[in-house]
Design an enzyme around this catalytic site. Structure first.
Site, PDB file in Angstrom:
ATOM      1  CE1 TYR A 169      -3.615   2.531   0.219  1.00 26.80           C
ATOM      2  CE2 TYR A 169      -2.713   3.171   2.353  1.00 26.80           C
ATOM      3  CZ  TYR A 169      -3.585   3.396   1.300  1.00 26.80           C
ATOM      4  OH  TYR A 169      -4.427   4.480   1.327  1.00 26.80           O
ATOM      5  NE  ARG A 180      -3.570   7.220  -3.673  1.00 24.47           N
ATOM      6  CZ  ARG A 180      -4.435   6.759  -2.761  1.00 24.47           C
ATOM      7  NH1 ARG A 180      -5.673   6.469  -3.118  1.00 24.47           N
ATOM      8  NH2 ARG A 180      -4.056   6.562  -1.513  1.00 24.47           N
ATOM      9  CE1 TYR A 237      -4.079  10.468   8.184  1.00 20.87           C
ATOM     10  CE2 TYR A 237      -3.528   8.399   7.122  1.00 20.87           C
ATOM     11  CZ  TYR A 237      -4.430   9.194   7.799  1.00 20.87           C
ATOM     12  OH  TYR A 237      -5.685   8.710   8.081  1.00 20.87           O
ATOM     13  NE  ARG A 253      -9.557  11.509   6.450  1.00 20.14           N
ATOM     14  CZ  ARG A 253      -8.760  10.515   6.778  1.00 20.14           C
ATOM     15  NH1 ARG A 253      -9.056   9.278   6.379  1.00 20.14           N
ATOM     16  NH2 ARG A 253      -7.675  10.718   7.489  1.00 20.14           N
ATOM     17  CD  GLU A 295     -11.101   1.384   4.330  1.00 20.59           C
ATOM     18  OE1 GLU A 295     -11.202   1.875   3.187  1.00 20.59           O
ATOM     19  OE2 GLU A 295     -10.025   0.990   4.804  1.00 20.59           O
TER      20      GLU A 295
END
Length: 343
Positions: free
Chosen positions: A152, A159, A212, A225, A337
């Protein structure tokens, strides 16, 4: 290759998602509207194809004995489908759905960047300049790549680089999900639009993912979000809720306790979609948890599925389109999730 599906639009709203389960009639569930694309969350997978002139994605997300879910995106407008290299897509003049796949590799970052940039270029060339929603289904999402880097985190580098290179043309990062898959490689599909007012929302309870700290990887995750589409023509807003988990600030909370993680996850979504948060972003309106639809719930451990189902039933009430998948989540300490759409 292009194939056109004729139809007389009676509404001009955003594409609608419906879940069609085995034994259900797709035409009845989709009210006979034009299909923009299908995603089969099933037992096996393959690269996306044009099927009936629109994208068909087959993602390995349902384990043995689990029902497959056929996620169908429909629109009121005539649809035209096509292929551009490894990308398959469909458009209706206002909305665009594109899908592709990255086959297993030792590292993903360079390929991810190339695939994202190719998708952005196609979207832009066809006139769809507003990203709405992206899904990234990553095999062995928390496993190591050939360099020992978590898959990830490796994906997030590519990305982020793509968004950086397109920052002068694409205004902001959209809602997204990055979740585990039951087969190696990465399946990706996304929605974009031509018009309407798009706002990318953050959650007052959570650090924006793209901010982050470095302990979560060399590049922070590139998504908002949620994304709010305020449509032209007064058809009402649509809010696309990103994959949401038991994170406050940037920390996982309640590791090992699936009930408390469910509660925090749903509280995060409630704060995100609330009228107060929309006002914070300069938008009117707002939603409650019971406005969620097309809900997908990802549960890391099979023994927690019943508890998560029961918790969602208590809180979400009679949501018809809700599906549960037993797959890995993007952090090893996250047990659940959730995502959805509010209209």
């Amino acid at each position: 290759m292009t194939i056109t599906h004729p139809g007389v639009p009676t509404r001009t709203g955003a594409p609608t998602c419906r879940f069609v389960r085995p034994g259900e009639n797709e035409e009845e569930r989709t009210e006979g509207r034009n299909v923009l694309g299908r995603v089969i969350y099933g037992h096996g997978g393959r690269a996306p194809v044009l099927h009936g002139g629109v994208p068909l994605v087959r993602a390995a997300m349902a384990g043995e004995g689990a029902d497959r879910i056929n996620e169908v995106w429909v629109t009121d407008r005539p649809v035209r489908g096509g292929r551009d290299g490894g990308l398959v897509y469909a458009e209706d003049g206002e909305h665009f759905l594109c899908a592709t796949r990255i086959e297993p590799d030792g590292t993903y970052r360079d390929t991810v960047r190339g695939v994202y940039e190719a998708a952005f270029a196609l979207m832009w060339r066809l006139g769809y300049t507003e990203l709405l929603r992206m899904w990234n289904l990553v095999g062995a999402i928390t496993g190591p790549n050939s360099e020992g880097v978590e898959n990830y985190r490796d994906f997030c580098v590519g990305r982020a680089q793509a968004f950086e290179s397109w920052s002068g043309r694409i205004a902001g990062m959209p809602a997204a999900t990055g979740i585990g898959s039951l087969r190696p490689g990465i399946d990706l599909y996304f929605l974009a639009c031509r018009s309407g007012r798009v706002r990318h929302l953050e959650n007052p309870l959570q650090t924006p993912a793209h901010r982050y700290p470095a302990r979560y990887g060399p590049k922070a995750p590139s998504f908002a979000r949620a994304t709010l589409l305020e449509q032209d023509g007064g058809t009402g807003p649509v809010l696309y809720v990103s994959g949401t988990a038991s994170i406050l600030g940037d920390d996982t909370v309640h590791p090992g306790d699936v009930e408390r993680q469910c509660a925090v996850t749903l509280a995060n979504i409630e704060a995100l979609v609330s009228p107060e948060n929309l006002r914070r972003h300069g938008a009117a309106g707002g939603f409650a948890l019971t406005d969620l639809d097309c809900v997908k719930v990802y549960v890391r451990d099979a023994e927690h599925l019943d508890a998560v189902r029961a918790h969602c039933a208590r809180v979400l009430g009679g949501v018809r389109d809700i599906a549960f998948f037993n797959v890995d989540v993007c952090r090893p300490d996250l047990l659940v999730e959730m995502e959805g759409i509010c209209r």
